[in-house]
Design a protein around this motif. Structure first.
Motif, PDB file in Angstrom:
ATOM      1  N   ASP A 241       0.818  -1.215   0.000  1.00  0.00           N
ATOM      2  CA  ASP A 241       0.000   0.000   0.000  1.00  0.00           C
ATOM      3  C   ASP A 241       0.851   1.263   0.000  1.00  0.00           C
ATOM      4  O   ASP A 241       0.343   2.356  -0.230  1.00  0.00           O
ATOM      5  CB  ASP A 241      -0.924  -0.002   1.221  1.00  0.00           C
ATOM      6  N   GLN A 242       2.152   1.114   0.241  1.00  0.00           N
ATOM      7  CA  GLN A 242       3.038   2.272   0.270  1.00  0.00           C
ATOM      8  C   GLN A 242       3.611   2.630  -1.107  1.00  0.00           C
ATOM      9  O   GLN A 242       4.274   3.653  -1.253  1.00  0.00           O
ATOM     10  CB  GLN A 242       4.207   2.005   1.231  1.00  0.00           C
ATOM     11  N   VAL A 243       3.349   1.809  -2.111  1.00  0.00           N
ATOM     12  CA  VAL A 243       4.078   1.907  -3.377  1.00  0.00           C
ATOM     13  C   VAL A 243       3.207   2.488  -4.490  1.00  0.00           C
ATOM     14  O   VAL A 243       2.118   1.976  -4.779  1.00  0.00           O
ATOM     15  CB  VAL A 243       4.611   0.526  -3.812  1.00  0.00           C
ATOM     16  N   ASP A 244       3.698   3.550  -5.123  1.00  0.00           N
ATOM     17  CA  ASP A 244       3.148   4.075  -6.373  1.00  0.00           C
ATOM     18  C   ASP A 244       4.161   3.842  -7.491  1.00  0.00           C
ATOM     19  O   ASP A 244       5.336   3.569  -7.226  1.00  0.00           O
ATOM     20  CB  ASP A 244       2.865   5.582  -6.261  1.00  0.00           C
ATOM     21  N   PHE A 245       3.718   3.979  -8.730  1.00  0.00           N
ATOM     22  CA  PHE A 245       4.592   3.776  -9.886  1.00  0.00           C
ATOM     23  C   PHE A 245       4.510   4.970 -10.829  1.00  0.00           C
ATOM     24  O   PHE A 245       3.454   5.581 -10.972  1.00  0.00           O
ATOM     25  CB  PHE A 245       4.192   2.507 -10.656  1.00  0.00           C
ATOM     26  N   ARG A 246       5.634   5.268 -11.468  1.00  0.00           N
ATOM     27  CA  ARG A 246       5.660   6.323 -12.488  1.00  0.00           C
ATOM     28  C   ARG A 246       6.242   5.736 -13.783  1.00  0.00           C
ATOM     29  O   ARG A 246       7.298   5.107 -13.762  1.00  0.00           O
ATOM     30  CB  ARG A 246       6.492   7.516 -12.034  1.00  0.00           C
ATOM     31  N   TYR A 247       5.528   5.954 -14.889  1.00  0.00           N
ATOM     32  CA  TYR A 247       5.981   5.489 -16.203  1.00  0.00           C
ATOM     33  C   TYR A 247       6.018   6.651 -17.189  1.00  0.00           C
ATOM     34  O   TYR A 247       5.339   7.666 -17.011  1.00  0.00           O
ATOM     35  CB  TYR A 247       5.045   4.399 -16.742  1.00  0.00           C
ATOM     36  N   ALA A 248       6.802   6.469 -18.237  1.00  0.00           N
ATOM     37  CA  ALA A 248       6.883   7.471 -19.301  1.00  0.00           C
ATOM     38  C   ALA A 248       5.830   7.169 -20.357  1.00  0.00           C
ATOM     39  O   ALA A 248       5.599   6.009 -20.719  1.00  0.00           O
ATOM     40  CB  ALA A 248       8.266   7.467 -19.937  1.00  0.00           C
ATOM     41  N   ALA A 249       5.184   8.217 -20.836  1.00  0.00           N
ATOM     42  CA  ALA A 249       4.237   8.104 -21.949  1.00  0.00           C
ATOM     43  C   ALA A 249       4.865   8.793 -23.160  1.00  0.00           C
ATOM     44  O   ALA A 249       5.268   9.950 -23.073  1.00  0.00           O
ATOM     45  CB  ALA A 249       2.901   8.757 -21.594  1.00  0.00           C
ATOM     46  N   THR A 250       4.967   8.090 -24.265  1.00  0.00           N
ATOM     47  CA  THR A 250       5.610   8.640 -25.453  1.00  0.00           C
ATOM     48  C   THR A 250       4.578   8.894 -26.541  1.00  0.00           C
ATOM     49  O   THR A 250       3.393   8.577 -26.401  1.00  0.00           O
ATOM     50  CB  THR A 250       6.683   7.683 -26.000  1.00  0.00           C
ATOM     51  N   ASP A 251       5.058   9.463 -27.654  1.00  0.00           N
ATOM     52  CA  ASP A 251       4.167   9.718 -28.781  1.00  0.00           C
ATOM     53  C   ASP A 251       3.931   8.473 -29.621  1.00  0.00           C
ATOM     54  O   ASP A 251       3.278   8.546 -30.662  1.00  0.00           O
ATOM     55  CB  ASP A 251       4.700  10.856 -29.656  1.00  0.00           C
ATOM     56  N   GLU A 252       4.447   7.335 -29.191  1.00  0.00           N
ATOM     57  CA  GLU A 252       4.076   6.053 -29.800  1.00  0.00           C
ATOM     58  C   GLU A 252       2.817   5.581 -29.077  1.00  0.00           C
ATOM     59  O   GLU A 252       2.875   4.947 -28.033  1.00  0.00           O
ATOM     60  CB  GLU A 252       5.218   5.048 -29.687  1.00  0.00           C
ATOM     61  N   GLN A 253       1.695   5.922 -29.652  1.00  0.00           N
ATOM     62  CA  GLN A 253       0.412   5.832 -28.951  1.00  0.00           C
ATOM     63  C   GLN A 253       0.088   4.431 -28.461  1.00  0.00           C
ATOM     64  O   GLN A 253      -0.166   4.222 -27.262  1.00  0.00           O
ATOM     65  CB  GLN A 253      -0.696   6.334 -29.878  1.00  0.00           C
ATOM     66  N   PHE A 254       0.057   3.469 -29.355  1.00  0.00           N
ATOM     67  CA  PHE A 254      -0.390   2.131 -28.957  1.00  0.00           C
ATOM     68  C   PHE A 254       0.609   1.422 -28.040  1.00  0.00           C
ATOM     69  O   PHE A 254       0.194   0.765 -27.075  1.00  0.00           O
ATOM     70  CB  PHE A 254      -0.716   1.292 -30.192  1.00  0.00           C
ATOM     71  N   PRO A 255       1.928   1.523 -28.273  1.00  0.00           N
ATOM     72  CA  PRO A 255       2.851   0.952 -27.288  1.00  0.00           C
ATOM     73  C   PRO A 255       2.705   1.561 -25.899  1.00  0.00           C
ATOM     74  O   PRO A 255       2.845   0.856 -24.892  1.00  0.00           O
ATOM     75  CB  PRO A 255       4.227   1.252 -27.896  1.00  0.00           C
ATOM     76  N   THR A 256       2.410   2.858 -25.809  1.00  0.00           N
ATOM     77  CA  THR A 256       2.214   3.464 -24.492  1.00  0.00           C
ATOM     78  C   THR A 256       0.965   2.926 -23.821  1.00  0.00           C
ATOM     79  O   THR A 256       0.977   2.588 -22.624  1.00  0.00           O
ATOM     80  CB  THR A 256       2.123   4.994 -24.619  1.00  0.00           C
ATOM     81  N   ILE A 257      -0.129   2.849 -24.568  1.00  0.00           N
ATOM     82  CA  ILE A 257      -1.362   2.271 -24.014  1.00  0.00           C
ATOM     83  C   ILE A 257      -1.094   0.859 -23.510  1.00  0.00           C
ATOM     84  O   ILE A 257      -1.463   0.481 -22.385  1.00  0.00           O
ATOM     85  CB  ILE A 257      -2.476   2.267 -25.066  1.00  0.00           C
ATOM     86  N   ALA A 258      -0.432   0.065 -24.349  1.00  0.00           N
ATOM     87  CA  ALA A 258      -0.178  -1.330 -23.993  1.00  0.00           C
ATOM     88  C   ALA A 258       0.782  -1.442 -22.813  1.00  0.00           C
ATOM     89  O   ALA A 258       0.641  -2.341 -21.968  1.00  0.00           O
ATOM     90  CB  ALA A 258       0.377  -2.081 -25.207  1.00  0.00           C
ATOM     91  N   LYS A 259       1.758  -0.543 -22.730  1.00  0.00           N
ATOM     92  CA  LYS A 259       2.734  -0.600 -21.630  1.00  0.00           C
ATOM     93  C   LYS A 259       2.048  -0.382 -20.286  1.00  0.00           C
ATOM     94  O   LYS A 259       2.325  -1.110 -19.317  1.00  0.00           O
ATOM     95  CB  LYS A 259       3.823   0.442 -21.855  1.00  0.00           C
ATOM     96  N   LEU A 260       1.186   0.611 -20.204  1.00  0.00           N
ATOM     97  CA  LEU A 260       0.488   0.872 -18.947  1.00  0.00           C
ATOM     98  C   LEU A 260      -0.434  -0.284 -18.580  1.00  0.00           C
ATOM     99  O   LEU A 260      -0.563  -0.640 -17.397  1.00  0.00           O
ATOM    100  CB  LEU A 260      -0.295   2.179 -19.049  1.00  0.00           C
ATOM    101  N   ARG A 261      -1.081  -0.864 -19.575  1.00  0.00           N
ATOM    102  CA  ARG A 261      -1.960  -2.009 -19.299  1.00  0.00           C
ATOM    103  C   ARG A 261      -1.131  -3.213 -18.861  1.00  0.00           C
ATOM    104  O   ARG A 261      -1.515  -3.966 -17.966  1.00  0.00           O
ATOM    105  CB  ARG A 261      -2.801  -2.339 -20.536  1.00  0.00           C
ATOM    106  N   ALA A 262       0.031  -3.413 -19.510  1.00  0.00           N
ATOM    107  CA  ALA A 262       0.899  -4.537 -19.149  1.00  0.00           C
ATOM    108  C   ALA A 262       1.472  -4.362 -17.742  1.00  0.00           C
ATOM    109  O   ALA A 262       1.587  -5.332 -16.984  1.00  0.00           O
ATOM    110  CB  ALA A 262       2.029  -4.661 -20.168  1.00  0.00           C
TER     111      ALA A 262
END
Length: 586
Positions: A241-262
């Motif tokens: 419960d103490q842990v959050d995550f930060r990811y990069a979102a790029t202009d490669e639309q579908f890989p970014t969508i898929a990365k967050l879902r993965a």
């Protein structure tokens, strides 16, 4: 009720895979990308692209593939989070208050040992606006200064502890000290009903990591923190419960969508294997019901931003923010378009926060949870990225059995960087305004230096280095024939040269060698630009005459010829070509 899907198309609108292959093959044959004797099924190989992780992205999704087992838990609008940084506390405070008045709902405070936390956050209602700290070089000092501020803090506030991320960014920190710091700040955060840890995967992304490497790093670091906390008395439920995550979102639309879902799938699997109880991980005030969830903060990529033609960054940031929202991020930060030039000004910050408002309030992107879910292509890419990310996680687990040594991981990132650089150099990954369509006459916005840019490998850095020191002399563009005849290749090679900071002087319409010589002004490097027919007819004579007039280096726009020293065609290694040309001009 039946298990069969609802059929929306009329019978005459239903088509088979073979129908699609035939229609697509016809188009590719018209453009000569497919031979007359090639089977229609060859369109799959022709149109399939491979990511830096070796994942094949097909041109069309097909039914029967995997389905994502974990959906986003966010309901409604995401948290609009702005980045506040800079050495001047007064200016940073003004920026924070303007952002909050403009609709930002939380702050991401990048700080170091010199930051005056109290002055930077003066006037901020800390019980209403969550603050997420980011101070790799002074984590404890900044966290304690923040906790000392009077009043209650919003429960989604996070002290931003991420010692492994700091170590990857080469902040000198011993593992034993990192463990002790983590445990101490987690204890203090729990005393204030706050969270303490942000697994910042942008630490890997900023170095050039691929999507799978970013995923694998984040999961490995998250698991390490769970172990550190549970080994010292905290329950796995409380640790998670103490842990959050930060990811990069790029202009490669579908890989970014898929990365967050993965990422959501992978962390859910970790929590399941760790025995975390369902509902023990809080989802935050902007989210829905509890469960084994991952709280995600998506920040638009800093490496993708360009210093030159920075206004293109508005488009990059918009696509990235859209992908982050569609991918289910709980909080989204859009970096201002002028961030690569230094500390952004008020206009850049306003555009950045308004991108979120346009997506949420006018485009209603947040109205549907997981809108990409069920799309065959997205589901397959999600599953492929999850598999590749888990494999990277397992590699890191093995490498860290005897200590947290990052050399092997950095070497794998370097290999990805080398491949990306190769693709950019050959313009297979075009960068608008940098490697494509550069404007040599532009004036860059002047901004104060931003230390956050020092820890980033920007994708266009190699081209930008050439632009930083423009060539002292132009290339003479020896255009053969009328404007209609030479304009295609003249435009191509002019853009190519401009990408390396090289200007051109154009001969204009010509009917023969004499016209070229009249326009020639003694430049050491000349470039022939015309049709294949013109090259055949008088290209050799033009090159010989220009050499006799003083040219020492002859380039031809198109395929290599015997009468030219170099050539420039589609697919050329642009960086190598530009460096050779600049040497010839020197």
């Amino acid at each position: 009720m039946t298990d069969s899907p609802l059929t929306l198309a009329q019978p005459e609108d239903a088509h088979s895979r073979a129908d699609w292959e035939a229609a697509t093959a016809a188009v590719l044959r018209k453009t000569r990308k497919l031979g007359d004797n090639d089977p229609d099924s060859a369109v799959w190989d022709k149109l399939t692209r491979t990511t830096l992780d070796g994942i094949a992205i097909t041109p069309l999704g097909e039914p029967g593939g995997p389905a994502t087992p974990v959906r986003p838990h966010r309901q409604g609008a995401w948290d609009v989070r702005s980045l506040v940084s800079g050495p001047d506390a007064k200016l940073a405070n003004e920026a924070a208050l303007v952002d909050l008045d403009g609709g930002v709902t939380s702050l991401w405070l990048a700080a170091d040992e010199s930051t005056d936390v109290a002055a930077t956050l003066a006037g901020v209602l800390l019980d209403l606006a969550p603050v997420v700290l980011d101070a790799p070089s002074a984590t404890t000092a900044v966290a304690e200064a923040f906790l000392a501020l009077p009043g209650d803090k919003h429960p989604d506030t996070n002290l931003g502890v991420d010692p492994l991320g700091a170590m990857l960014r080469e902040v000198p920190l011993a593992v034993d000290d990192a463990v002790a710091e983590l445990q101490t700040l987690v204890r203090k955060a729990r005393q204030h009903d706050l969270r303490a840890i942000v697994v910042d995967a942008t630490a890997a992304h900023d170095l050039g990591a691929s999507d799978a490497q970013e995923l694998g790093w984040s999961i490995a670091v998250g698991v390490a923190y769970l172990r550190w906390l549970t080994d010292h008395g905290l329950s796995v439920d409380d640790a998670a419960d103490q842990v959050d995550f930060r990811y990069a979102a790029t202009d490669e639309q579908f890989p970014t969508i898929a990365k967050l879902r993965a990422a959501r799938i992978l962390w859910a699997r970790v929590l399941e294997l760790s025995g975390v109880s369902a509902g023990s991980v809080s989802t935050g005030s902007t989210s829905g019901s509890g469960g084994a969830v991952q709280r995600q903060h998506a920040a638009t990529s800093r490496p993708m931003l360009s210093k030159y033609d920075p206004y293109v960054n508005m488009l990059r940031g918009t696509v990235a923010a859209f992908a982050a929202g569609v991918g289910g991020a709980d909080a989204v930060t859009v970096l201002p378009f002028d961030s690569a030039n230094g500390l952004p000004d008020g206009f850049g910050r306003r555009i950045a926060r308004n991108v979120n408002h346009l997506l949420i309030d006018e485009s209603h992107v947040a109205a549907v949870a997981d809108p990409a879910g069920g799309a065959y292509a997205v589901e397959k890419l999600t599953a492929d990225l999850a598999e590749a990310g888990w494999a990277e996680f397992q590699r890191l687990e093995q490498e860290w059995e005897s200590g947290h040594d990052f050399d092997a991981f950095r070497a794998r990132i370097d290999a990805v960087v080398a491949q990306r650089e190769k693709d950019i150099a050959r313009r297979k990954r075009p960068l608008t305004g940098v490697s494509e369509f550069p404007n040599l006459a532009e004036t860059l916005p002047e901004r104060a230096a931003d230390p956050l840019n020092d820890r980033v490998r920007r994708y266009g850095a190699s081209f930008e280095a050439l632009r930083d020191e423009p060539a002292a002399r132009p290339v003479f563009l020896a255009t053969l024939g009328t404007i209609a005849q030479h304009t295609a290749r003249a435009t191509f090679v002019s853009n190519l040269l401009a990408a390396g900071g090289i200007g051109v002087e154009v001969a204009g319409p010509t009917a023969g060698v004499e016209d070229l010589l009249k326009a020639y002004a003694g430049q050491p490097v000349v470039c022939l630009a015309g049709t294949d027919a013109a090259y055949e007819e008088w290209g050799a004579d033009a090159a010989a005459a220009l050499r006799e007039a003083g040219a020492t280096h002859v380039i031809v726009a198109g395929k290599a010829t015997d009468h030219a020293d170099d050539s420039a065609a589609v697919g050329v290694d642009a960086l190598s070509f530009l460096n050779r040309t600049r040497e010839a001009l020197a």
